[in-house]
Scaffold this motif. Structure first.
Motif, short mmCIF file in Angstrom:
data_model
loop_
_atom_site.label_atom_id
_atom_site.label_comp_id
_atom_site.label_asym_id
_atom_site.label_seq_id
_atom_site.Cartn_x
_atom_site.Cartn_y
_atom_site.Cartn_z
N ARG A 24 13.52 -3.76 12.05
CA ARG A 24 14.60 -3.75 13.03
C ARG A 24 14.74 -5.15 13.61
NH1 ARG A 24 16.39 0.30 11.02
NH2 ARG A 24 16.35 2.40 11.92
N ARG A 25 15.84 -5.37 14.31
CA ARG A 25 16.10 -6.72 14.83
C ARG A 25 14.97 -7.19 15.74
NH1 ARG A 25 18.48 -8.59 19.37
NH2 ARG A 25 19.03 -6.47 20.02
N ALA A 26 14.43 -6.30 16.56
CA ALA A 26 13.41 -6.70 17.53
C ALA A 26 11.98 -6.53 17.02
CB ALA A 26 13.58 -5.92 18.83
N GLY A 27 11.81 -5.76 15.93
CA GLY A 27 10.44 -5.50 15.49
C GLY A 27 10.41 -4.57 14.29
N TYR A 28 9.49 -3.62 14.31
CA TYR A 28 9.29 -2.72 13.18
C TYR A 28 9.13 -1.28 13.68
CZ TYR A 28 8.40 -7.06 10.71
OH TYR A 28 8.52 -8.33 10.17
N LEU A 29 9.46 -0.35 12.79
CA LEU A 29 9.42 1.07 13.13
C LEU A 29 8.77 1.84 11.99
CD1 LEU A 29 12.26 3.22 14.63
CD2 LEU A 29 11.30 3.88 12.44
N LEU A 30 7.82 2.69 12.32
CA LEU A 30 7.21 3.59 11.34
C LEU A 30 7.98 4.91 11.39
CD1 LEU A 30 4.86 3.53 9.29
CD2 LEU A 30 3.48 4.73 11.02
N ALA A 31 8.79 5.14 10.36
CA ALA A 31 9.71 6.29 10.36
C ALA A 31 9.03 7.54 9.82
CB ALA A 31 10.96 5.96 9.54
N VAL A 32 8.18 8.13 10.66
CA VAL A 32 7.55 9.40 10.32
C VAL A 32 7.73 10.34 11.50
CG1 VAL A 32 5.84 8.28 8.84
CG2 VAL A 32 5.27 8.76 11.23
N LYS A 68 10.12 0.58 2.30
CA LYS A 68 11.08 0.15 3.32
C LYS A 68 11.80 1.32 3.97
CE LYS A 68 11.99 -4.54 1.68
NZ LYS A 68 13.02 -5.51 1.26
N ASP A 69 11.72 2.51 3.37
CA ASP A 69 12.26 3.71 4.00
C ASP A 69 11.34 4.24 5.09
OD1 ASP A 69 14.54 3.87 2.29
OD2 ASP A 69 13.23 4.71 0.72
N ILE A 70 10.07 3.85 5.04
CA ILE A 70 9.09 4.36 6.00
C ILE A 70 8.71 3.30 7.02
CG2 ILE A 70 6.74 5.27 6.24
CD1 ILE A 70 7.10 6.53 3.48
N ASN A 115 0.83 -1.21 0.00
CA ASN A 115 0.00 0.00 0.00
C ASN A 115 0.86 1.26 0.00
OD1 ASN A 115 -2.15 -1.73 0.12
ND2 ASN A 115 -2.86 -1.10 2.15
N LEU A 116 1.94 1.21 0.78
CA LEU A 116 2.86 2.34 0.82
C LEU A 116 3.52 2.58 -0.53
CD1 LEU A 116 4.68 2.05 4.27
CD2 LEU A 116 3.70 4.15 3.34
N ASP A 117 3.98 1.51 -1.15
CA ASP A 117 4.65 1.66 -2.45
C ASP A 117 3.71 2.25 -3.49
OD1 ASP A 117 7.32 0.94 -2.08
OD2 ASP A 117 6.83 -1.21 -2.10
N MET A 118 2.44 1.87 -3.45
CA MET A 118 1.48 2.44 -4.41
C MET A 118 1.29 3.93 -4.14
SD MET A 118 -1.45 -0.46 -5.09
CE MET A 118 -1.75 -0.87 -3.37
N ALA A 119 1.25 4.32 -2.86
CA ALA A 119 1.08 5.73 -2.53
C ALA A 119 2.33 6.53 -2.87
CB ALA A 119 0.74 5.88 -1.05
#
Length: 267
Positions: free
Chosen positions: A94-102, A88-90, A74-78
């Motif tokens: 991460r090793r322990a989980g995921y991060l929303l980079a905003v 993958k930039d947003i 969905n992100l790639d389409m937007a």
């Protein structure tokens, strides 16, 4: 590139004006908890607990990864016309989980809490005008109950409850500031509605009684007290607090001054 995330009401996540909210509930839950922790790593354990609680399927981690892939699609389409950035930039692994980079301020709940803090500081400073203005700005961010359209798990339930309770507290403080600024006539309709929606919340009833009394409606002010008392006795088996009973007595006997707004809070 503009990212706007709204959780104070139905979940909305727009990237460059394009919604990326999945139609399925579980990926939406995943997106919501990542959004509320914008800029911070959310562990896999936290995410699986939110989505499946204490009884996850054996394939929970693999299924979680599938949900992440759906969000990235969905992100790639937007991002297709945004030039350079990828999903993958947003939504970063991460090793322990995921991060929303905003930026955290892209999330309405975080902007709300910043304004709420500033408004409460104004209350502490007895700056009623600034308190009213700042808290009103914070409250305008709300579009309904937090995450109103999502089936939520334990983590989001805690966040939604906390946000909704803070909203009620800020609403009380904003009305109190307005009362102290002499705006009782303007508050009558709002307070009547709040007392119907929250018939056993003493704070709103007290404010309604004060606004009515100061508007020359003593009998209606006393009637508001009787409605509160009837609700509390019937549903909770308790009487209103001494503070509310004292206010009622002061209104009943005409001992409450209508000249000094602050005197209303010292009965």
């Amino acid at each position: 590139m503009q990212i706007e995330i709204n959780v104070l009401g139905p979940l909305e996540v727009d990237v460059g004006g394009v919604s990326i909210v999945p139609t399925a509930s579980k990926p939406s839950q995943l997106l919501a908890i990542l959004a509320l922790n914008a800029g911070r790593v959310v562990t896999v354990n936290t995410l699986t607990n939110e989505i499946w609680g204490s009884h996850p399927p054996r394939s929970d981690v693999a299924t979680l990864h599938t949900y992440i892939l759906k969000l990235r699609r969905n992100l790639d389409m937007a991002l297709a016309d945004q030039g350079g950035l990828t999903a993958k930039d947003i939504l970063i692994t991460r090793r322990a989980g995921y991060l929303l980079a905003v930026e955290p301020t892209a999330v309405d709940a975080i902007r709300y809490e910043q304004l709420s803090s500033a408004g409460r500081q104004a209350v502490n400073d007895s700056d009623h005008e600034r308190a009213s203005r700042t808290l009103a700005e914070a409250l305008r961010l709300w579009r309904g109950p937090a995450l109103a359209d999502l089936p939520i798990g334990p983590q989001l339930a805690i966040e939604a409850m906390r946000l909704d309770e803070n909203r009620l507290g800020d609403l009380h403080l904003r009305i109190e500031a307005d009362l102290k600024l002499g705006r009782h006539h303007q508050l009558l309709g709002e307070l009547a509605t709040l007392c119907v929606r929250h018939p056993m919340l003493e704070n709103f009833c007290v404010q309604h009684m004060i606004a009515l009394y100061r508007s020359g409606r003593q009998s209606q002010s006393l009637a508001a007290y009787r409605r509160l008392r009837a609700e509390m006795v019937e549903h909770l088996g308790v009487e209103p607090s001494p503070r509310v009973r004292h206010l009622h007595h002061a209104i009943l006997t005409g001992q409450l001054s209508v000249e000094d707004p602050n005197a209303m809070y010292n009965v």
